[in-house]
Design a protein around this motif. Structure first.
Motif, PDB file in Angstrom:
ATOM      1  N   ARG A   1       1.504   4.914  -6.916  1.00 22.42           N
ATOM      2  CA  ARG A   1       1.079   6.219  -6.409  1.00 22.42           C
ATOM      3  C   ARG A   1       1.796   7.339  -7.151  1.00 22.42           C
ATOM      4  N   ARG A   2       1.300   8.535  -6.959  1.00 23.52           N
ATOM      5  CA  ARG A   2       1.960   9.696  -7.565  1.00 23.52           C
ATOM      6  C   ARG A   2       3.266   9.977  -6.837  1.00 23.52           C
ATOM      7  N   THR A  57       1.903   8.811 -13.443  1.00 22.85           N
ATOM      8  CA  THR A  57       2.095   7.700 -12.500  1.00 22.85           C
ATOM      9  C   THR A  57       2.667   6.492 -13.230  1.00 22.85           C
ATOM     10  N   ARG A  96       0.813  -1.221   0.000  1.00 21.33           N
ATOM     11  CA  ARG A  96       0.000   0.000   0.000  1.00 21.33           C
ATOM     12  C   ARG A  96       0.843   1.267   0.000  1.00 21.33           C
ATOM     13  N   VAL A 135      -6.124  -0.567  -0.391  1.00 19.39           N
ATOM     14  CA  VAL A 135      -5.795  -0.588  -1.826  1.00 19.39           C
ATOM     15  C   VAL A 135      -6.913  -1.300  -2.591  1.00 19.39           C
ATOM     16  N   ARG A 141      -1.137   2.086  -5.726  1.00 15.56           N
ATOM     17  CA  ARG A 141      -2.397   2.800  -5.527  1.00 15.56           C
ATOM     18  C   ARG A 141      -3.592   1.885  -5.788  1.00 15.56           C
ATOM     19  N   TYR A 198       3.281   2.053  -1.892  1.00 10.40           N
ATOM     20  CA  TYR A 198       3.623   2.523  -3.242  1.00 10.40           C
ATOM     21  C   TYR A 198       2.580   2.193  -4.297  1.00 10.40           C
TER      22      TYR A 198
END
Ligand code: BG6
Length: 491
Positions: free
Chosen positions: A353-354, A372, A207, A331, A211, A209
């Motif tokens: 993730r961003r 992303t 979770r 997630v 998304r 890294y």
């Protein structure tokens, strides 16, 4: 210790799966010398047929690997000579007695092992196992008798539990090989290799890294010819509860103690048991309707004469699933599966993730999602793994672009990828259970889907209609949007 022999009996030999998948896979194994030296193949079904007739039927679907066509027909002849046929009812012991007699004759002087492949409708599973296990079992100590069974393993937790109990009246759990052919696919096998033997991915796999994860299955054809079966099950049972959920379990499980079957399956059960039961509001269902394109018309699902006109069985579904454990808390695992869509494809998409405080925000254009990273494992067709990264467009300005780092199997490996059934048949003969479903895994899988299936059916939830050959119902987009996600396959 004498020599071993293996007899493989395909029960339901005249069915589609046997003709299209099982016999060709056995031939491919023979062709590449994976079968033991002494083996015999039997087809078993109700219709009366000679050995020769069975051979004719089988021979129509056999093919050779592209690079070795030279001795193809010679190999085919050799293979076909080792195929035999026995007719008999599925629920009477007579036919199986006769089969037993013939098998014993062929096994003479060798240590016998027997593999039964049940390629038959689920309502006769137990009958066959009862008849076959009583009449075709081996004296203890002489070798193994194993049964490969194909889904559907029931329709819900209850019926699946009942089936397991009935099978266990005649068989030990270790004799039962529940097949999910997606586990035999090359890219699915590679998922664990990718995860556990590449340091670069290991720290990212959580979770912190990731998304969201997307598991996507689409077919560009409908249920033509299979409506009778399909209407009883629907896409959630046909694809999601098994194929996609199995991939999810491999994707999300903790590192197993070793590669031993029990270690891997222990981890899969754990992750499945950590999953939340799916809720109705996290599911979208669809059904294809007729459509005319380019002068050609495509039928609606309910046009199938074996499907009731008012059927609400989903041929498409999208769902958001969650794993309530430390690694995956929050997630969304989004699944999407459908028939009669615009393309045939199965893939796993991992959206990262961003980048926090990204220095280049302003240089990516207005669409921040572009920035992303996304890892894609394309299971089929054209097996591939690729990673979307951001890079600078060459030149004096500073503009960013999203590019793919590609591993295309057809470019990297000049060899044909074996069919999933080849690997699974071989594993079953070798007693390797890693890719087969244990009964507690099955229970855990049904526990996730049973409540929502029941609710969908009790309420007769109307599926959203989508045109044959389209991208499916728009409801799937809203579902993803609820979690601030966009499907990666629609760009
Ligand atoms: C089967 C389903 O398990 O898998 C079918 O019952 C589906 O409905 C098939 O078409 C897809 O398998 P593959 O290997 O062709 O993607």
């Amino acid at each position: 210790q004498g020599e071993h022999t293996v007899s493989i009996t395909v029960v339901g030999a005249s069915g589609d799966l046997a003709k299209k998948k099982i016999f060709p896979a056995l031939f491919a194994l023979f062709y590449e010398d994976w079968l033991p030296e002494h083996f015999t193949i039997f087809g078993y079904a109700r219709s009366k047929m000679s050995d020769e007739e069975l051979r004719n039927i089988i021979s129509m679907t056999l093919t050779c690997r592209i690079d070795q066509r030279a001795n193809c027909s010679e190999k085919m002849d050799k293979f076909l000579k080792r195929c035999f046929y026995q007719s008999g009812q599925y629920n009477s012991e007579e036919g199986f007695h006769e089969l037993d007699r013939k098998l014993t004759e062929k096994e003479a002087g060798k240590l016998p092992n027997r593999l039964f492949y049940l390629s038959i409708p689920p309502n006769i599973f137990v009958d066959v196992v009862r008849s076959a296990s009583r009449t075709a079992s081996l004296p203890s100590g002489s070798g193994w008798t194993r049964f490969i069974v194909e889904k559907p393993f029931g329709r819900d937790s209850e019926s699946s539990g009942e089936l397991t109990r009935s099978l266990k009246m005649y068989l030990e759990e270790e004799q039962i090989f529940r097949i999910d052919h997606y586990l035999g696919k090359e890219l699915v096998e590679n998922l664990s290799v990718l995860r556990f033997s590449n340091l670069v991915f290991q720290p990212l796999w959580s979770r912190d890294y990731i998304r969201n994860v997307q598991l996507i299955f689409s077919e560009d054809f409908g249920t033509e010819g299979r409506g009778g079966y399909f209407d009883n099950y629907g896409i959630i049972r046909d694809i999601m509860q098994n194929h996609l959920l199995q991939i999810l379990a491999l994707f999300a499980m903790e590192t197993p103690v070793s590669l031993a079957a029990e270690d891997i399956r222990n981890e899969k059960v754990k992750v499945l048991r950590s999953m939340r039961k799916l809720k109705l509001e996290d599911v979208v269902v669809g059904q294809y309707k007729g459509h005319t394109r380019g002068g050609k018309s495509f039928p609606a699902y309910v046009d199938d004469p074996t499907v009731p006109n008012d059927s609400v069985t989903p041929t498409f579904a999208a769902a958001a699933l969650f794993i309530d454990n430390a690694r995956w808390d929050g997630v969304p695992f989004l699944m999407k599966a459908g028939k009669a869509l615009h393309t045939r494809r199965a893939e796993i998409r991992v959206q990262f993730r961003r980048v926090p405080g990204n220095l280049y925000r302003g240089n990516v254009g207005t669409d921040l999602d572009m920035a992303t990273n996304e890892l894609v494992l394309r299971v089929q067709p054209d097996e591939a793994i690729y990673l979307k990264i951001n890079n600078k467009v060459p030149g004096l300005g500073m503009r960013l672009d999203s590019s793919n780092l590609n591993l295309f199997y057809s470019e990297r490996y000049q060899r044909e990828i074996p069919d999933a059934y080849e690997r699974l048949l071989l594993d079953a003969m070798e007693g390797e259970r890693r890719l087969f479903i244990r009964s507690d895994e099955l229970d855990a899988a049904w526990a996730i889907f049973t409540p929502v299936l029941r609710e969908l059916e009790e309420k007769r939830v109307a599926p959203e209609l989508y045109p044959y050959g389209s991208r499916g119902p728009v409801g799937a987009h809203y579902l993803a949007a609820n979690y601030n996600v966009r499907w990666g396959d629609i760009s």
